[in-house]
Design a protein around this motif. Structure first.
Motif, mmCIF file in Angstrom:
data_model
loop_
_atom_site.group_PDB
_atom_site.id
_atom_site.type_symbol
_atom_site.label_atom_id
_atom_site.label_comp_id
_atom_site.label_asym_id
_atom_site.label_seq_id
_atom_site.Cartn_x
_atom_site.Cartn_y
_atom_site.Cartn_z
ATOM 1 N N MET A 261 0.851 -1.059 -0.540
ATOM 2 C CA MET A 261 -0.043 0.093 -0.140
ATOM 3 C C MET A 261 0.879 1.684 -0.047
ATOM 4 S SD MET A 261 -3.011 0.970 2.955
ATOM 5 C CE MET A 261 -4.024 -0.010 2.121
ATOM 6 N N THR A 262 0.679 2.826 -1.434
ATOM 7 C CA THR A 262 1.486 3.679 -0.836
ATOM 8 C C THR A 262 0.197 4.437 -0.409
ATOM 9 O OG1 THR A 262 1.412 3.914 -3.238
ATOM 10 C CG2 THR A 262 3.143 2.192 -1.800
ATOM 11 N N CYS B 253 5.623 -13.390 -0.647
ATOM 12 C CA CYS B 253 5.950 -12.211 -1.639
ATOM 13 C C CYS B 253 4.918 -11.217 -1.969
ATOM 14 C CB CYS B 253 5.798 -13.347 -2.670
ATOM 15 S SG CYS B 253 5.672 -12.120 -3.924
ATOM 16 N N HIS B 254 4.674 -9.897 -2.289
ATOM 17 C CA HIS B 254 4.460 -9.445 -2.006
ATOM 18 C C HIS B 254 4.143 -8.456 -4.166
ATOM 19 C CE1 HIS B 254 1.425 -6.433 -0.260
ATOM 20 N NE2 HIS B 254 2.019 -5.362 -0.361
ATOM 21 N N THR B 255 4.732 -8.782 -4.594
ATOM 22 C CA THR B 255 4.698 -9.007 -6.023
ATOM 23 C C THR B 255 6.609 -7.510 -5.698
ATOM 24 O OG1 THR B 255 3.563 -6.768 -6.564
ATOM 25 C CG2 THR B 255 3.092 -8.949 -7.053
ATOM 26 N N THR C 152 -0.495 -5.185 8.440
ATOM 27 C CA THR C 152 0.470 -4.261 9.169
ATOM 28 C C THR C 152 1.446 -3.628 8.123
ATOM 29 O OG1 THR C 152 0.390 -2.231 9.965
ATOM 30 C CG2 THR C 152 1.708 -4.772 10.736
ATOM 31 N N HIS C 153 1.497 -2.664 8.160
ATOM 32 C CA HIS C 153 2.753 -1.716 7.586
ATOM 33 C C HIS C 153 3.666 -1.385 8.753
ATOM 34 C CE1 HIS C 153 -0.134 -1.691 5.073
ATOM 35 N NE2 HIS C 153 0.517 -1.915 3.703
ATOM 36 N N ASP C 154 3.887 -0.413 9.079
ATOM 37 C CA ASP C 154 5.100 0.035 9.699
ATOM 38 C C ASP C 154 4.512 0.095 11.289
ATOM 39 O OD1 ASP C 154 3.088 2.365 9.057
ATOM 40 O OD2 ASP C 154 4.324 3.526 10.353
ATOM 41 N N PHE D 80 2.553 -8.721 7.593
ATOM 42 C CA PHE D 80 3.705 -6.933 7.358
ATOM 43 C C PHE D 80 3.862 -6.584 5.573
ATOM 44 C CE2 PHE D 80 4.926 -8.117 11.381
ATOM 45 C CZ PHE D 80 4.679 -7.076 12.473
ATOM 46 N N ASP D 81 2.765 -5.829 5.152
ATOM 47 C CA ASP D 81 3.167 -5.784 3.617
ATOM 48 C C ASP D 81 4.218 -4.935 3.551
ATOM 49 O OD1 ASP D 81 1.261 -7.830 3.386
ATOM 50 O OD2 ASP D 81 0.201 -6.240 2.882
ATOM 51 N N ASP D 82 4.616 -4.580 2.272
ATOM 52 C CA ASP D 82 5.749 -4.048 1.461
ATOM 53 C C ASP D 82 7.371 -4.310 1.778
ATOM 54 O OD1 ASP D 82 3.752 -3.143 0.969
ATOM 55 O OD2 ASP D 82 3.215 -1.363 1.633
ATOM 56 N N PHE D 83 7.913 -4.149 2.798
ATOM 57 C CA PHE D 83 7.364 -3.678 4.460
ATOM 58 C C PHE D 83 8.839 -3.034 4.956
ATOM 59 C CE2 PHE D 83 10.787 -5.881 6.376
ATOM 60 C CZ PHE D 83 11.027 -7.557 5.179
ATOM 61 N N SER E 41 6.196 -5.148 -8.006
ATOM 62 C CA SER E 41 6.702 -3.938 -8.537
ATOM 63 C C SER E 41 5.400 -3.472 -7.750
ATOM 64 C CB SER E 41 6.129 -4.018 -9.889
ATOM 65 O OG SER E 41 4.566 -4.368 -10.047
ATOM 66 N N HIS E 42 4.661 -3.686 -7.009
ATOM 67 C CA HIS E 42 4.088 -3.548 -6.195
ATOM 68 C C HIS E 42 2.378 -3.135 -6.966
ATOM 69 C CE1 HIS E 42 1.474 -1.716 -2.233
ATOM 70 N NE2 HIS E 42 1.546 -3.058 -2.055
ATOM 71 N N ALA E 43 2.673 -3.249 -7.635
ATOM 72 C CA ALA E 43 1.527 -3.110 -9.209
ATOM 73 C C ALA E 43 -0.487 -3.190 -8.589
ATOM 74 C CB ALA E 43 1.634 -3.173 -11.212
ATOM 75 N N PHE F 20 -2.090 -10.162 -2.331
ATOM 76 C CA PHE F 20 -1.715 -9.121 -3.269
ATOM 77 C C PHE F 20 -1.560 -7.716 -3.175
ATOM 78 C CE2 PHE F 20 -4.586 -13.024 -4.176
ATOM 79 C CZ PHE F 20 -4.059 -13.376 -5.583
ATOM 80 N N PRO F 21 -1.273 -6.917 -3.876
ATOM 81 C CA PRO F 21 -0.818 -5.613 -3.586
ATOM 82 C C PRO F 21 -2.530 -4.789 -3.494
ATOM 83 C CG PRO F 21 1.144 -6.573 -4.885
ATOM 84 C CD PRO F 21 0.015 -7.152 -4.333
ATOM 85 N N TYR F 22 -2.729 -4.122 -2.780
ATOM 86 C CA TYR F 22 -3.980 -3.379 -2.347
ATOM 87 C C TYR F 22 -4.821 -4.514 -2.205
ATOM 88 C CZ TYR F 22 -0.986 -0.328 -4.625
ATOM 89 O OH TYR F 22 0.027 0.820 -5.059
#
Ligand SMILES: [Zn+2]
Length: 251
Positions: free
Chosen positions: A1-2, A99-101, A208-210, A41-44, A103-105, A139-141
């Motif tokens: 998520m961005t 894995c979260h891709t 979550t993320h951070d 944790f996503d991205d991360f 590119s995060h597309a 999956f991103p988003y």
């Protein structure tokens, strides 16, 4: 998520999302001996690998880190991204790298072949950083499609979305349910979910993320995560990374 990108919210996209959710590509009937909790944790962000991991480890727990290789070392809305050193430390401590891709597309808005290339690219980058080949995907988003769900590489035991719900009984392993550990009502809803899941011996996945004392809008306060893990312990949950939790399913 961005912060820079948000998936489409028009009617057609909402209908498509609903249909995709019911298009179970990997149907399974899940049952567990005890209620299960996975913290993901996503991205991360680096804080997830540091403050987040330390907190889990103090509770004797480990998490799943869905890494997007393209976000490694990059500054984002949730803070600085993870480093290769973070990957090595997490793996050594028994956490799972998912894995979260790369590119995060938004996977709902591009062809399946491009996403499959992206997944392979991410795996190769994570292998170079010292992680084993990921067995869990997110999956991103939370955005996906029926075609992608049906064509996910078999090396993935599961894929996680962002739709809330308990994973028990009839489940789709290509779109596991998960609760956000952030947002205005996020923590209250996941505490409620824990109570329900304890009775049904269900599997709760939080994402979550951070993690910090002053997190981003997509992150979790360390004391709230601490309270969640205490509550899970009181209710008799087993806290495991996603793939380890899935391996505990009763046949
Ligand atoms: Zn993400």
């Amino acid at each position: 998520m961005t912060a820079a990108y948000a998936p489409r919210r028009d009617l057609v996209s909402k209908v498509r999302r609903r249909l995709t959710q019911h298009d179970a590509a990997r149907p399974a009937t899940l049952a567990f001996e005890q209620p299960m909790l996975s913290i993901t944790f996503d991205d991360f962000p680096a804080t997830a690998a540091n403050a987040g991991a330390r907190l889990l480890e103090r509770h004797g727990a480990r998490g799943t880190y869905y890494a997007a290789a393209g976000m490694a070392g990059a500054e984002g809305p949730c803070g600085a991204g993870y480093s290769a050193d973070d990957i090595v430390r997490l793996v050594d401590a028994g956490h799972e790298i998912g894995c979260h891709t790369s590119s995060h597309a938004d996977c709902a808005r591009r062809d399946v072949f491009s996403t499959l290339e992206d997944l392979a690219h991410n795996r190769d980058a994570l292998l170079r950083m010292g992680a084993p080949s990921p067995r869990a995907h997110a999956f991103p988003y939370g955005e996906t499609s029926g075609a992608l769900k049906r064509n996910l590489p078999p090396r993935f035991m599961s894929a996680r979305g962002i739709l809330p719900g308990l994973n028990v009984g009839h489940t789709d392993l290509s779109q596991l349910r998960a609760y956000p550990l952030f947002g205005p009502d996020g923590m209250r809803r996941v505490f409620d979910a824990l109570k329900k899941a304890a009775k049904r011996k269900a599997w709760v996945i939080g994402f979550t993320h951070d993690v910090s004392d002053a997190p981003s809008a997509w992150g979790t306060r360390a004391d709230e995560l601490d309270a969640l893990l205490q509550e899970a312990h009181q209710l008799g949950f087993v806290v495991l990374p996603v793939t380890a939790a899935l391996e505990r399913r009763l046949a």
